[in-house]
Design a protein around this motif. Structure first.
Motif, mmCIF file in Angstrom:
data_model
loop_
_atom_site.group_PDB
_atom_site.id
_atom_site.type_symbol
_atom_site.label_atom_id
_atom_site.label_comp_id
_atom_site.label_asym_id
_atom_site.label_seq_id
_atom_site.Cartn_x
_atom_site.Cartn_y
_atom_site.Cartn_z
ATOM 1 N N ASN A 12 -26.499 29.987 -0.308
ATOM 2 C CA ASN A 12 -25.046 29.814 -0.297
ATOM 3 C C ASN A 12 -24.347 31.027 -0.905
ATOM 4 O OD1 ASN A 12 -25.275 27.337 0.931
ATOM 5 N ND2 ASN A 12 -24.958 26.155 -0.932
ATOM 6 N N ASP A 13 -24.908 31.556 -1.983
ATOM 7 C CA ASP A 13 -24.331 32.763 -2.578
ATOM 8 C C ASP A 13 -24.403 33.926 -1.596
ATOM 9 O OD1 ASP A 13 -23.723 31.411 -4.928
ATOM 10 O OD2 ASP A 13 -25.445 32.204 -6.040
ATOM 11 N N GLU A 14 -25.510 34.047 -0.877
ATOM 12 C CA GLU A 14 -25.618 35.103 0.141
ATOM 13 C C GLU A 14 -24.517 34.964 1.189
ATOM 14 O OE1 GLU A 14 -29.516 35.095 1.949
ATOM 15 O OE2 GLU A 14 -30.056 36.853 0.768
ATOM 16 N N LEU A 15 -24.271 33.743 1.646
ATOM 17 C CA LEU A 15 -23.223 33.525 2.648
ATOM 18 C C LEU A 15 -21.854 33.884 2.087
ATOM 19 C CD1 LEU A 15 -22.086 32.487 5.345
ATOM 20 C CD2 LEU A 15 -22.142 30.171 4.369
ATOM 21 N N ARG A 16 -21.576 33.483 0.859
ATOM 22 C CA ARG A 16 -20.271 33.811 0.273
ATOM 23 C C ARG A 16 -20.076 35.324 0.140
ATOM 24 N NH1 ARG A 16 -19.198 33.017 -4.368
ATOM 25 N NH2 ARG A 16 -21.235 32.582 -5.261
ATOM 26 N N HIS A 17 -21.163 36.051 -0.112
ATOM 27 C CA HIS A 17 -21.067 37.505 -0.247
ATOM 28 C C HIS A 17 -21.046 38.220 1.100
ATOM 29 C CE1 HIS A 17 -22.969 36.643 -4.338
ATOM 30 N NE2 HIS A 17 -21.688 36.871 -4.517
ATOM 31 N N ASP A 18 -21.594 37.574 2.124
ATOM 32 C CA ASP A 18 -21.670 38.180 3.462
ATOM 33 C C ASP A 18 -21.516 37.065 4.492
ATOM 34 O OD1 ASP A 18 -22.253 39.427 5.855
ATOM 35 O OD2 ASP A 18 -24.245 40.109 5.251
ATOM 36 N N LEU A 19 -20.296 36.870 4.965
ATOM 37 C CA LEU A 19 -19.993 35.752 5.859
ATOM 38 C C LEU A 19 -20.753 35.817 7.179
ATOM 39 C CD1 LEU A 19 -16.145 35.395 5.237
ATOM 40 C CD2 LEU A 19 -18.024 34.107 4.184
ATOM 41 N N THR A 20 -21.360 36.955 7.488
ATOM 42 C CA THR A 20 -22.137 37.043 8.735
ATOM 43 C C THR A 20 -23.498 36.357 8.606
ATOM 44 O OG1 THR A 20 -23.171 39.172 8.196
ATOM 45 C CG2 THR A 20 -21.027 39.229 9.320
ATOM 46 N N ARG A 21 -23.852 35.879 7.414
ATOM 47 C CA ARG A 21 -25.122 35.174 7.220
ATOM 48 C C ARG A 21 -25.056 33.728 7.681
ATOM 49 N NH1 ARG A 21 -29.204 37.661 4.620
ATOM 50 N NH2 ARG A 21 -28.683 39.630 3.651
ATOM 51 N N GLY A 22 -23.939 33.347 8.248
ATOM 52 C CA GLY A 22 -23.725 32.009 8.781
ATOM 53 C C GLY A 22 -22.525 32.082 9.701
ATOM 54 N N ALA A 23 -21.680 31.088 9.620
ATOM 55 C CA ALA A 23 -20.424 31.100 10.362
ATOM 56 C C ALA A 23 -19.309 30.750 9.387
ATOM 57 C CB ALA A 23 -20.463 30.112 11.518
ATOM 58 N N ALA A 24 -18.156 31.354 9.601
ATOM 59 C CA ALA A 24 -17.003 31.109 8.737
ATOM 60 C C ALA A 24 -15.831 30.669 9.594
ATOM 61 C CB ALA A 24 -16.653 32.374 7.959
ATOM 62 N N PHE A 25 -15.151 29.663 9.102
ATOM 63 C CA PHE A 25 -13.957 29.152 9.772
ATOM 64 C C PHE A 25 -12.837 29.078 8.760
ATOM 65 C CE2 PHE A 25 -17.517 27.387 12.118
ATOM 66 C CZ PHE A 25 -17.174 27.692 13.422
ATOM 67 N N MET A 26 -11.662 29.480 9.186
ATOM 68 C CA MET A 26 -10.484 29.276 8.358
ATOM 69 C C MET A 26 -9.556 28.328 9.106
ATOM 70 S SD MET A 26 -8.023 32.616 8.463
ATOM 71 C CE MET A 26 -9.097 33.940 8.898
ATOM 72 N N THR A 27 -8.905 27.486 8.356
ATOM 73 C CA THR A 27 -8.009 26.508 8.951
ATOM 74 C C THR A 27 -6.705 27.188 9.376
ATOM 75 O OG1 THR A 27 -7.091 25.990 6.792
ATOM 76 C CG2 THR A 27 -8.960 24.626 7.563
ATOM 77 N N PRO A 28 -5.919 26.517 10.201
ATOM 78 C CA PRO A 28 -4.626 27.090 10.609
ATOM 79 C C PRO A 28 -3.723 27.417 9.421
ATOM 80 C CG PRO A 28 -5.196 25.275 12.055
ATOM 81 C CD PRO A 28 -6.213 25.281 10.937
ATOM 82 N N GLY A 29 -3.780 26.615 8.372
ATOM 83 C CA GLY A 29 -2.946 26.891 7.200
ATOM 84 C C GLY A 29 -3.299 28.203 6.527
ATOM 85 N N VAL A 30 -4.581 28.505 6.424
ATOM 86 C CA VAL A 30 -5.017 29.774 5.837
ATOM 87 C C VAL A 30 -4.657 30.924 6.774
ATOM 88 C CG1 VAL A 30 -7.014 31.138 5.097
ATOM 89 C CG2 VAL A 30 -6.839 28.728 4.440
ATOM 90 N N ALA A 31 -4.890 30.752 8.065
ATOM 91 C CA ALA A 31 -4.562 31.803 9.032
ATOM 92 C C ALA A 31 -3.067 32.122 8.994
ATOM 93 C CB ALA A 31 -4.990 31.383 10.432
ATOM 94 N N ALA A 32 -2.234 31.113 8.773
ATOM 95 C CA ALA A 32 -0.779 31.316 8.753
ATOM 96 C C ALA A 32 -0.323 32.145 7.556
ATOM 97 C CB ALA A 32 -0.070 29.963 8.757
ATOM 98 N N LEU A 33 -1.166 32.295 6.549
ATOM 99 C CA LEU A 33 -0.807 33.122 5.394
ATOM 100 C C LEU A 33 -0.843 34.607 5.726
ATOM 101 C CD1 LEU A 33 -2.781 31.225 2.599
ATOM 102 C CD2 LEU A 33 -0.334 31.041 3.139
ATOM 103 N N GLY A 34 -1.454 34.961 6.843
ATOM 104 C CA GLY A 34 -1.484 36.344 7.294
ATOM 105 C C GLY A 34 -2.779 37.055 6.939
ATOM 106 N N PRO A 35 -3.030 38.179 7.628
ATOM 107 C CA PRO A 35 -4.311 38.883 7.449
ATOM 108 C C PRO A 35 -4.511 39.473 6.058
ATOM 109 C CG PRO A 35 -2.890 40.061 9.003
ATOM 110 C CD PRO A 35 -2.213 38.762 8.682
ATOM 111 N N GLU A 36 -3.464 39.959 5.427
ATOM 112 C CA GLU A 36 -3.644 40.548 4.091
ATOM 113 C C GLU A 36 -4.032 39.489 3.066
ATOM 114 O OE1 GLU A 36 -0.161 42.784 3.083
ATOM 115 O OE2 GLU A 36 -0.416 44.144 4.788
ATOM 116 N N VAL A 37 -3.396 38.336 3.133
ATOM 117 C CA VAL A 37 -3.727 37.248 2.213
ATOM 118 C C VAL A 37 -5.127 36.718 2.533
ATOM 119 C CG1 VAL A 37 -3.090 34.946 1.391
ATOM 120 C CG2 VAL A 37 -1.312 36.652 1.827
ATOM 121 N N ALA A 38 -5.447 36.581 3.810
ATOM 122 C CA ALA A 38 -6.786 36.120 4.202
ATOM 123 C C ALA A 38 -7.846 37.067 3.646
ATOM 124 C CB ALA A 38 -6.888 36.007 5.723
ATOM 125 N N GLU A 39 -7.610 38.341 3.711
ATOM 126 C CA GLU A 39 -8.568 39.320 3.169
ATOM 127 C C GLU A 39 -8.753 39.120 1.666
ATOM 128 O OE1 GLU A 39 -11.445 42.089 3.402
ATOM 129 O OE2 GLU A 39 -10.291 41.395 5.128
#
Length: 109
Positions: A12-39
């Motif tokens: 799990n720590d590996e995934l948190r450090h490198d999201l390509t070690r699994g799959a990552a999804f963000m909800t519409p609410g997070v996406a609506a915050l914009g790319p800079e905030v998402a980063e």
């Protein structure tokens, strides 16, 4: 903590450090915050270490909560079979497990 939990936590720590070690999804609410905030959210997740008995009772580092831009963000890691049809039979075995991290606003949980 047993060996299986230590392996799950490590993966799990590996995934948190490198999201390509699994799959990552963000909800519409997070996406609506914009790319800079998402980063900033992704960066915070990769550095997150505020695990405690309350948010991590199994010591798997599979859930976290923090604030960004005055909003409470949750992340949750789930374990699925490789074909994504059922829960993983053994989350400590990467050969049978696909890790999915979902990043959401607290109110979307």
């Amino acid at each position: 903590m047993d060996d299986q939990n230590e392996i799950i936590r490590f993966l799990n720590d590996e995934l948190r450090h490198d999201l390509t070690r699994g799959a990552a999804f963000m909800t519409p609410g997070v996406a609506a915050l914009g790319p800079e905030v998402a980063e900033r959210i992704f960066d915070t997740i990769s550095l997150y270490d505020d695990f405690c008995q309350e948010n991590d009772p199994h010591e798997e580092h599979d859930f976290g909560s923090f604030a960004v831009e005055g909003r409470t963000i949750f992340f949750k890691i789930d374990y699925f079979s490789k074909d994504m049809t059922v829960r993983s039979p053994d989350p400590s075995d990467p050969s049978v497990t696909k890790r999915i991290i979902t990043i959401m606003l607290a109110e979307e949980y």
